[in-house]
Motif scaffolding. Structure first.
Motif, short mmCIF file in Angstrom:
data_model
loop_
_atom_site.label_atom_id
_atom_site.label_comp_id
_atom_site.label_asym_id
_atom_site.label_seq_id
_atom_site.Cartn_x
_atom_site.Cartn_y
_atom_site.Cartn_z
N ARG A 153 -103.21 8.69 10.78
CA ARG A 153 -102.68 9.76 9.93
C ARG A 153 -101.50 9.29 9.09
O ARG A 153 -101.37 9.65 7.91
N LEU A 154 -100.62 8.48 9.66
CA LEU A 154 -99.39 8.10 8.97
C LEU A 154 -99.57 6.89 8.05
O LEU A 154 -98.94 6.81 7.01
N LEU A 155 -100.42 5.94 8.46
CA LEU A 155 -100.60 4.72 7.66
C LEU A 155 -101.76 4.90 6.69
O LEU A 155 -102.84 4.34 6.85
N LEU A 156 -101.51 5.71 5.68
CA LEU A 156 -102.54 5.96 4.67
C LEU A 156 -102.87 4.68 3.92
O LEU A 156 -102.00 3.85 3.66
N GLN A 157 -104.12 4.50 3.59
CA GLN A 157 -104.55 3.27 2.93
C GLN A 157 -105.37 3.55 1.67
O GLN A 157 -106.22 2.74 1.28
N ASP A 158 -105.08 4.67 1.00
CA ASP A 158 -105.76 4.99 -0.26
C ASP A 158 -105.04 4.31 -1.42
O ASP A 158 -104.61 4.96 -2.38
N PHE A 159 -104.89 2.99 -1.33
CA PHE A 159 -104.07 2.27 -2.30
C PHE A 159 -104.75 2.08 -3.65
O PHE A 159 -104.10 1.68 -4.62
N HIS A 160 -106.02 2.35 -3.72
CA HIS A 160 -106.73 2.24 -5.00
C HIS A 160 -106.94 3.62 -5.63
O HIS A 160 -107.54 3.74 -6.68
N ASP A 161 -106.42 4.65 -4.94
CA ASP A 161 -106.46 6.02 -5.45
C ASP A 161 -105.13 6.65 -5.08
O ASP A 161 -105.01 7.34 -4.07
N PRO A 162 -104.08 6.40 -5.89
CA PRO A 162 -102.72 6.71 -5.47
C PRO A 162 -102.38 8.18 -5.29
O PRO A 162 -101.33 8.50 -4.77
N GLU A 163 -103.24 9.11 -5.72
CA GLU A 163 -102.98 10.53 -5.49
C GLU A 163 -103.53 10.92 -4.13
O GLU A 163 -104.69 10.69 -3.82
N LEU A 164 -102.69 11.51 -3.30
CA LEU A 164 -103.15 11.94 -1.98
C LEU A 164 -104.13 13.10 -2.12
O LEU A 164 -103.88 14.04 -2.89
N PRO A 165 -105.22 13.10 -1.38
CA PRO A 165 -106.25 14.11 -1.57
C PRO A 165 -105.83 15.51 -1.18
O PRO A 165 -106.29 16.48 -1.75
N ASP A 166 -104.93 15.65 -0.22
CA ASP A 166 -104.61 16.99 0.28
C ASP A 166 -103.35 17.58 -0.33
O ASP A 166 -103.07 18.75 -0.16
N ARG A 167 -102.56 16.77 -1.03
CA ARG A 167 -101.33 17.28 -1.62
C ARG A 167 -101.18 16.73 -3.03
O ARG A 167 -100.87 15.56 -3.24
N THR A 180 -81.95 -5.92 14.67
CA THR A 180 -82.78 -6.11 13.48
C THR A 180 -84.06 -6.87 13.79
O THR A 180 -85.15 -6.51 13.33
N LYS A 181 -83.96 -7.93 14.57
CA LYS A 181 -85.13 -8.75 14.89
C LYS A 181 -86.21 -7.94 15.59
O LYS A 181 -87.40 -8.02 15.26
N ASP A 182 -85.79 -7.11 16.55
CA ASP A 182 -86.76 -6.28 17.29
C ASP A 182 -87.34 -5.18 16.41
O ASP A 182 -88.51 -4.83 16.54
N ARG A 183 -86.53 -4.63 15.52
CA ARG A 183 -87.03 -3.61 14.60
C ARG A 183 -88.15 -4.18 13.74
O ARG A 183 -89.21 -3.56 13.57
N LEU A 184 -87.90 -5.38 13.21
CA LEU A 184 -88.88 -5.99 12.31
C LEU A 184 -90.17 -6.32 13.06
O LEU A 184 -91.27 -6.13 12.53
N LYS A 185 -90.04 -6.82 14.28
CA LYS A 185 -91.23 -7.15 15.07
C LYS A 185 -92.06 -5.90 15.36
O LYS A 185 -93.28 -5.92 15.25
N TYR A 186 -91.38 -4.83 15.73
CA TYR A 186 -92.10 -3.60 16.04
C TYR A 186 -92.80 -3.05 14.79
O TYR A 186 -93.98 -2.68 14.83
N ILE A 187 -92.08 -3.02 13.69
CA ILE A 187 -92.66 -2.48 12.46
C ILE A 187 -93.84 -3.33 12.00
O ILE A 187 -94.87 -2.80 11.56
N HIS A 188 -93.70 -4.65 12.11
CA HIS A 188 -94.84 -5.52 11.76
C HIS A 188 -96.04 -5.24 12.66
O HIS A 188 -97.19 -5.22 12.18
N LYS A 189 -95.79 -4.99 13.93
CA LYS A 189 -96.89 -4.69 14.85
C LYS A 189 -97.63 -3.43 14.42
O LYS A 189 -98.87 -3.37 14.46
N ILE A 190 -96.90 -2.42 13.98
CA ILE A 190 -97.52 -1.16 13.56
C ILE A 190 -98.27 -1.35 12.23
O ILE A 190 -99.37 -0.81 12.05
N LEU A 191 -97.68 -2.13 11.31
CA LEU A 191 -98.27 -2.26 9.97
C LEU A 191 -99.29 -3.39 9.86
O LEU A 191 -99.88 -3.58 8.80
N ALA A 192 -99.51 -4.12 10.95
CA ALA A 192 -100.34 -5.33 10.89
C ALA A 192 -101.77 -5.06 10.43
O ALA A 192 -102.41 -5.94 9.85
N ASP A 193 -102.28 -3.87 10.69
CA ASP A 193 -103.68 -3.57 10.35
C ASP A 193 -103.86 -3.09 8.91
O ASP A 193 -104.98 -2.83 8.48
N VAL A 194 -102.75 -2.95 8.18
CA VAL A 194 -102.84 -2.52 6.77
C VAL A 194 -103.05 -3.78 5.93
O VAL A 194 -102.11 -4.49 5.59
#
Length: 450
Positions: A90-104, A129-143
């Motif tokens: 829900r949060l990691l939207l990947q409509d990067f080739h259609d920049p307008e969100l469909p519901d809003r 900082t190091k741990d913040r970056l590692k965690y965020i990369h883990k969440i965003l890794a599939d994008v």
């Protein structure tokens, strides 16, 4: 009374122990209700975690971000929700080739990732900082579109743009040391330094796709989102300063030089083959002004002037008209400092020819010719003796004559469209010479009358 005092003292270690437990398991995937002070959940303490996560589905990203500041426990619940497959989807939207969100219709995907950056900033606030970056990369890794080579159609994709806005929001207000860690983390993650080395050490244009990827990643992720010029100067310094001057100039051209409107690739021969226009040079001029004007301690005036000098021979020596146009776009201070440097170093003939082409650009672009004359007047003061000044002025007159003769020969030797362009260049140069000398006469007469 004594027993009550003793009892209260025996509770303190338990409280400390529970806080420590909560901090060490802050990003655990499951929520251990036995180790958490449920009172910090307020009215949510009666709800199972699953119900809490269902409630989050009905909140906007901004509302979730605000909710994360209620307490550490609520923030951990939100982090656990982000880590779930449903929350991530829900949060990691990947409509990067259609920049307008469909519901809003009133929200773009760029706005969404700006809000998401604020959410992650608040949820990871207590981490190093190091741990913040590692965690965020883990969440965003599939994008995939956030990766250096992740998107098959990078010119039609706003993925890196979203990633840049996300990082800008996340790092806003961080000190330089933390931001350096962010840059180093990204370099390690993408192998960016090695890719840059390949690009700047190869023959210009031999690695066009790599040059394009470097330009898109650096511009969209690191450079183009900042409100304050000092922030942009910091990130540009991170990119350029590790390299020798010749490589800095190559990198600057890759990042800000002219590109093809069809495929976005860098046009290396643009400055060598023909006079260009303002649009092709504006990016380079703005980058040079950024380094010169923001007072960044890593860049002295001599550093910037040396960079401009080196840039004017990338990949080979530019047409003087293009060099003059870049100096005009870079502003009075840079233009004068560059010319004064030539005067101090005895490069009088080069300086005289540059004056001629500054006048030519002023004529073509309808700039005030008295600017070119006043710039020459300032440069004259750099020379220490009257003899040197007179020799310089004589060189300017000779340079006008030589330039006109060269263009006249070009007109006589060419046919067709090239002939028309050469004739127009000759026409503008003759007009520039007349206007330039007119302003010199005005200046002379004003001095005599006063």
């Amino acid at each position: 009374m004594a027993s009550r005092v003793n009892t209260s003292f025996t509770l303190i270690p338990n409280q400390k122990y529970r806080r420590s437990n909560r901090r060490s398991s802050y990003f655990s995937n499951t929520f251990d209700s036995d180790s958490q002070p449920l009172s910090t959940l307020g009215n949510f303490k009666a709800l199972p975690v699953e119900i809490f996560q269902i409630i989050l589905k009905y909140l906007s990203v901004k509302d979730i971000s605000m909710l994360s500041m209620v307490s550490k426990t609520v923030s951990q619940h939100i982090i656990n929700y982000i880590s779930t497959s449903s929350g991530s989807k829900r949060l990691l939207l990947q409509d990067f080739h259609d920049p307008e969100l469909p519901d809003r219709e009133d929200i773009t995907i760029l706005d969404h990732y700006k809000s998401l950056g604020l959410l992650f900033k608040r949820c990871t606030l207590l981490l190093p900082t190091k741990d913040r970056l590692k965690y965020i990369h883990k969440i965003l890794a599939d994008v995939s579109c956030f990766k250096f080579n992740g998107c098959a159609s990078p010119l039609q994709c706003v993925g890196l743009l979203c990633y840049g806005i996300f990082l800008q929001t996340l790092t806003a207000g961080w000190d330089e040391l933390e931001c350096h860690r962010v840059y180093n983390f990204l370099c390690e993650l993408t192998n960016l330094s090695r890719k840059m080395q390949t690009a700047v050490c190869s023959k210009p244009g031999s690695a066009r796709k790599l040059e394009l990827r470097i330009r898109l990643f650096c511009r969209n992720v690191l450079l183009d989102h900042w409100i304050h010029r000092s922030d942009s100067a910091f990130w540009l310094t991170c990119i350029l300063k590790p390299w020798p001057m010749v490589n800095q100039a190559r990198l600057l051209y890759i990042l800000f030089g002219p590109i093809s409107p069809q495929d976005g690739q860098v046009i290396w021969q643009k400055m060598i083959e023909e006079p260009t226009d303002e649009s092709c040079l504006k990016g380079l001029a703005d980058a040079i002004k950024l380094l010169y004007d923001t007072g960044t301690k890593e860049w002295t005036a001599d550093d910037v002037i040396s960079l401009v000098d080196e840039l004017s021979v990338v990949p080979r020596e530019w047409l003087l008209e293009n060099n003059a146009r870049l100096l005009i776009l870079s502003g009075n201070n840079i233009c004068f400092t560059f010319m004064a440097s030539k005067a101090v170093n005895g490069r009088t003939i080069e300086l005289a020819r540059l004056i001629v082409f500054l006048a030519l650009v002023c004529e073509k672009e309808l700039y005030c010719m008295d600017w070119a004359v006043k710039m020459m007047q300032r440069v004259c003061k750099v020379f220490s003796t009257p003899v040197e000044r007179n020799n310089f002025l004589q060189s300017v007159a000779n340079a006008f004559a030589c330039a006109i003769m060269e263009m006249l020969q070009s007109v006589m030797s060419e046919d067709g469209d090239d002939d028309d362009r050469s004739f127009m260049n000759l026409f503008h140069l003759v007009q520039a010479q007349a206007s330039f000398h007119k302003e010199v006469l005005y200046l002379t007469m004003n001095v005599l009358s006063s």
